[in-house]
Design a protein around this motif. Sequence first.
Motif, PDB file in Angstrom:
ATOM      1  N   MET A  87      24.535 -13.514  55.250  1.00  0.00           N
ATOM      2  CA  MET A  87      24.792 -14.164  53.962  1.00  0.00           C
ATOM      3  C   MET A  87      24.057 -15.509  53.874  1.00  0.00           C
ATOM      4  SD  MET A  87      26.337 -11.721  52.657  1.00  0.00           S
ATOM      5  CE  MET A  87      26.852 -12.231  51.030  1.00  0.00           C
ATOM      6  N   LYS A  88      23.924 -16.205  55.009  1.00  0.00           N
ATOM      7  CA  LYS A  88      23.114 -17.421  55.037  1.00  0.00           C
ATOM      8  C   LYS A  88      21.650 -17.076  54.773  1.00  0.00           C
ATOM      9  CE  LYS A  88      21.408 -21.009  58.179  1.00  0.00           C
ATOM     10  NZ  LYS A  88      21.395 -21.500  59.585  1.00  0.00           N
ATOM     11  N   ALA A  89      21.153 -16.016  55.426  1.00  0.00           N
ATOM     12  CA  ALA A  89      19.757 -15.594  55.253  1.00  0.00           C
ATOM     13  C   ALA A  89      19.476 -15.208  53.805  1.00  0.00           C
ATOM     14  CB  ALA A  89      19.452 -14.422  56.187  1.00  0.00           C
ATOM     15  N   TYR A  90      20.438 -14.573  53.161  1.00  0.00           N
ATOM     16  CA  TYR A  90      20.248 -14.162  51.765  1.00  0.00           C
ATOM     17  C   TYR A  90      20.186 -15.379  50.841  1.00  0.00           C
ATOM     18  CZ  TYR A  90      20.367  -9.056  51.944  1.00  0.00           C
ATOM     19  OH  TYR A  90      20.033  -7.735  52.143  1.00  0.00           O
ATOM     20  N   GLN A  91      20.974 -16.387  51.113  1.00  0.00           N
ATOM     21  CA  GLN A  91      20.914 -17.603  50.288  1.00  0.00           C
ATOM     22  C   GLN A  91      19.565 -18.301  50.463  1.00  0.00           C
ATOM     23  OE1 GLN A  91      23.013 -18.469  47.844  1.00  0.00           O
ATOM     24  NE2 GLN A  91      23.983 -16.513  48.381  1.00  0.00           N
ATOM     25  N   ILE A  92      19.055 -18.302  51.693  1.00  0.00           N
ATOM     26  CA  ILE A  92      17.728 -18.867  51.940  1.00  0.00           C
ATOM     27  C   ILE A  92      16.664 -18.034  51.221  1.00  0.00           C
ATOM     28  CG2 ILE A  92      15.978 -19.269  53.734  1.00  0.00           C
ATOM     29  CD1 ILE A  92      18.317 -19.929  55.644  1.00  0.00           C
ATOM     30  N   ALA A  93      16.821 -16.716  51.263  1.00  0.00           N
ATOM     31  CA  ALA A  93      15.871 -15.823  50.588  1.00  0.00           C
ATOM     32  C   ALA A  93      15.827 -16.103  49.085  1.00  0.00           C
ATOM     33  CB  ALA A  93      16.253 -14.366  50.848  1.00  0.00           C
ATOM     34  N   ILE A  94      16.980 -16.347  48.501  1.00  0.00           N
ATOM     35  CA  ILE A  94      17.035 -16.659  47.061  1.00  0.00           C
ATOM     36  C   ILE A  94      16.354 -18.002  46.785  1.00  0.00           C
ATOM     37  CG2 ILE A  94      18.603 -17.250  45.164  1.00  0.00           C
ATOM     38  CD1 ILE A  94      20.539 -15.105  46.375  1.00  0.00           C
ATOM     39  N   GLN A  95      16.627 -18.993  47.632  1.00  0.00           N
ATOM     40  CA  GLN A  95      16.011 -20.310  47.459  1.00  0.00           C
ATOM     41  C   GLN A  95      14.489 -20.236  47.572  1.00  0.00           C
ATOM     42  OE1 GLN A  95      17.871 -22.789  50.442  1.00  0.00           O
ATOM     43  NE2 GLN A  95      19.923 -22.402  49.599  1.00  0.00           N
ATOM     44  N   LYS A  96      14.001 -19.420  48.502  1.00  0.00           N
ATOM     45  CA  LYS A  96      12.557 -19.321  48.749  1.00  0.00           C
ATOM     46  C   LYS A  96      11.904 -18.198  47.934  1.00  0.00           C
ATOM     47  CE  LYS A  96      12.364 -21.495  53.288  1.00  0.00           C
ATOM     48  NZ  LYS A  96      11.421 -22.545  52.840  1.00  0.00           N
ATOM     49  N   LYS A  97      12.697 -17.621  47.027  1.00  0.00           N
ATOM     50  CA  LYS A  97      12.187 -16.616  46.098  1.00  0.00           C
ATOM     51  C   LYS A  97      11.595 -15.382  46.779  1.00  0.00           C
ATOM     52  CE  LYS A  97      11.539 -19.552  42.051  1.00  0.00           C
ATOM     53  NZ  LYS A  97      12.771 -20.246  42.355  1.00  0.00           N
ATOM     54  N   TYR A  98      12.289 -14.907  47.802  1.00  0.00           N
ATOM     55  CA  TYR A  98      11.981 -13.577  48.334  1.00  0.00           C
ATOM     56  C   TYR A  98      12.303 -12.554  47.254  1.00  0.00           C
ATOM     57  CZ  TYR A  98      11.252 -14.867  53.272  1.00  0.00           C
ATOM     58  OH  TYR A  98      10.742 -15.357  54.439  1.00  0.00           O
ATOM     59  N   ARG A  99      11.614 -11.447  47.278  1.00  0.00           N
ATOM     60  CA  ARG A  99      11.824 -10.414  46.267  1.00  0.00           C
ATOM     61  C   ARG A  99      12.757  -9.349  46.828  1.00  0.00           C
ATOM     62  NH1 ARG A  99       7.149  -7.954  43.729  1.00  0.00           N
ATOM     63  NH2 ARG A  99       6.712  -7.227  45.830  1.00  0.00           N
ATOM     64  N   PHE A 100      13.682  -8.876  45.996  1.00  0.00           N
ATOM     65  CA  PHE A 100      14.740  -7.972  46.426  1.00  0.00           C
ATOM     66  C   PHE A 100      14.483  -6.532  45.984  1.00  0.00           C
ATOM     67  CE2 PHE A 100      16.671 -11.890  47.289  1.00  0.00           C
ATOM     68  CZ  PHE A 100      17.859 -11.710  47.966  1.00  0.00           C
ATOM     69  N   TYR A 101      15.166  -5.625  46.672  1.00  0.00           N
ATOM     70  CA  TYR A 101      15.278  -4.198  46.353  1.00  0.00           C
ATOM     71  C   TYR A 101      14.020  -3.412  46.721  1.00  0.00           C
ATOM     72  CZ  TYR A 101      18.411  -0.743  44.100  1.00  0.00           C
ATOM     73  OH  TYR A 101      19.271   0.299  43.845  1.00  0.00           O
ATOM     74  N   SER A 102      13.787  -2.287  46.074  1.00  0.00           N
ATOM     75  CA  SER A 102      12.852  -1.277  46.579  1.00  0.00           C
ATOM     76  C   SER A 102      11.424  -1.771  46.779  1.00  0.00           C
ATOM     77  CB  SER A 102      12.849  -0.068  45.641  1.00  0.00           C
ATOM     78  OG  SER A 102      14.132   0.508  45.585  1.00  0.00           O
ATOM     79  N   TYR A 103      10.886  -2.492  45.822  1.00  0.00           N
ATOM     80  CA  TYR A 103       9.524  -3.021  45.927  1.00  0.00           C
ATOM     81  C   TYR A 103       9.516  -4.460  46.453  1.00  0.00           C
ATOM     82  CZ  TYR A 103       6.655   0.666  43.704  1.00  0.00           C
ATOM     83  OH  TYR A 103       5.956   1.806  43.425  1.00  0.00           O
ATOM     84  N   GLY A 104      10.634  -4.888  47.012  1.00  0.00           N
ATOM     85  CA  GLY A 104      10.775  -6.274  47.446  1.00  0.00           C
ATOM     86  C   GLY A 104      10.247  -6.558  48.826  1.00  0.00           C
ATOM     87  N   ASP A 105      10.630  -7.717  49.373  1.00  0.00           N
ATOM     88  CA  ASP A 105      10.164  -8.171  50.675  1.00  0.00           C
ATOM     89  C   ASP A 105      11.061  -7.621  51.795  1.00  0.00           C
ATOM     90  OD1 ASP A 105       7.986  -9.779  49.706  1.00  0.00           O
ATOM     91  OD2 ASP A 105       9.469 -11.195  48.948  1.00  0.00           O
ATOM     92  N   ALA A 106      10.722  -7.989  53.031  1.00  0.00           N
ATOM     93  CA  ALA A 106      11.382  -7.362  54.187  1.00  0.00           C
ATOM     94  C   ALA A 106      12.005  -8.386  55.119  1.00  0.00           C
ATOM     95  CB  ALA A 106      10.370  -6.516  54.951  1.00  0.00           C
ATOM     96  N   MET A 107      12.877  -7.867  55.952  1.00  0.00           N
ATOM     97  CA  MET A 107      13.582  -8.657  56.962  1.00  0.00           C
ATOM     98  C   MET A 107      13.481  -7.928  58.288  1.00  0.00           C
ATOM     99  SD  MET A 107      17.718  -9.339  56.994  1.00  0.00           S
ATOM    100  CE  MET A 107      17.716 -10.587  55.713  1.00  0.00           C
ATOM    101  N   LEU A 108      13.144  -8.670  59.347  1.00  0.00           N
ATOM    102  CA  LEU A 108      13.156  -8.141  60.715  1.00  0.00           C
ATOM    103  C   LEU A 108      14.301  -8.820  61.464  1.00  0.00           C
ATOM    104  CD1 LEU A 108      12.047  -6.680  63.263  1.00  0.00           C
ATOM    105  CD2 LEU A 108      10.465  -8.621  63.527  1.00  0.00           C
ATOM    106  N   ILE A 109      15.240  -8.026  61.950  1.00  0.00           N
ATOM    107  CA  ILE A 109      16.380  -8.552  62.692  1.00  0.00           C
ATOM    108  C   ILE A 109      16.197  -8.209  64.154  1.00  0.00           C
ATOM    109  CG2 ILE A 109      18.894  -8.575  62.900  1.00  0.00           C
ATOM    110  CD1 ILE A 109      19.012  -7.408  60.050  1.00  0.00           C
ATOM    111  N   LEU A 110      16.134  -9.244  65.006  1.00  0.00           N
ATOM    112  CA  LEU A 110      15.911  -9.068  66.453  1.00  0.00           C
ATOM    113  C   LEU A 110      17.177  -9.375  67.248  1.00  0.00           C
ATOM    114  CD1 LEU A 110      12.444 -10.854  66.609  1.00  0.00           C
ATOM    115  CD2 LEU A 110      12.853  -8.382  66.651  1.00  0.00           C
TER     116      LEU A 110
END
Length: 347
Positions: free
Chosen positions: A324-347
């Motif tokens: 949920m923290k990462a998603y708030q950062i994604a919104i602030q930095k204007k990551y794009r969501f859903y099917s044609y959106g951007d990606a996340m790598l979780i390690l």
Amino acid sequence: MRTSDFYFELPLNLLAKYPSQERDESKLMVIHRNNKQIEHKLFKDLYQYFEEGDTLIINNTKVFPARLFGNKEKTEAKIEVFLLRELDPKDRTWDVLVDPARKVRVGNKLNFGYGLTGEVIDNTTSRGRILQLHFEGSHKELIKKIKKLGKTPLPKYINRKPEKYDEERYQTVYAKKEGSIAAPTAGLHFSKHLLKKLEIKGINLVEITLHLGLGSFFPVEVEDISKHKMDSEKCFIDEYSCKIINHTIQEKKRICAVGTSSMRAIESCVSSSKNLNPFYGWTNKFIFPPYNFSIANSMITNFHIPKSTLLMMTVAFAGFDLIMKAYQIAIQKKYRFYSYGDAMLIL
């Protein structure tokens, strides 16, 4: 946990209606679970996080042109038909969704043109119907005709007519086995060039198949998420793929599930010894927190919409607070969501 826990305010302008110009130049947020660090990269940087002997599990399903447009007999009303799955090749019956549903009743006949017609023979849900197709020709010729008339089934939120490039971009570069009505979207970011770089580095690319239906995208309508029921989806994992994945487990190397569909597939086929078994069948696995994952120790996924089963799986893998923290950062930095959106790598 409750469904409402997974709500957040998502600006509509962050829902990606178009793909990035180049597949592997979409944004990539890298999340480190051990130290909670978050990095901002491009998807083409992905190979830097994997070493020789690591394994990426990719879903090689191919999107079927499942959206047909027809006219009702007599009234000529335009009807959209979304082919979900073929029920019986002999009877040529299909499980479908129709729009507008109020105009489509049992006994109605639809004309799709070029010799293809259909008759509604049953209701399944408010929008669901059983449609029997009629065509003078073999089953192989029928499927060929559907592909010719069908359109790329872009998600409804995109709210535009499919363009010619959607036929290629709403498909992974490694798509092989036709049967999905939605793309395994985490895989859309891979270019042939990136796959080659991973291969040269000695990273295993292991293929499995899970044909996506609409079940993963249906909203969760109950507050108690444990009561949500997933639709079944067809899954195939062969012995060769299991052998490579199980060897990677034994060597204690990194195993990355590319997308929630790959993760759902492998978690449906775990042995009592925490290895992967070959599988051919259907799965309705619903992964939500808390959940102990058995195979993958890393994951690639897109940014999902609020209260979705895909977000719930991501939270189960990385933890509620961190995601949920990462998603708030994604919104602030204007990551794009859903099917044609951007990606996340979780390690």
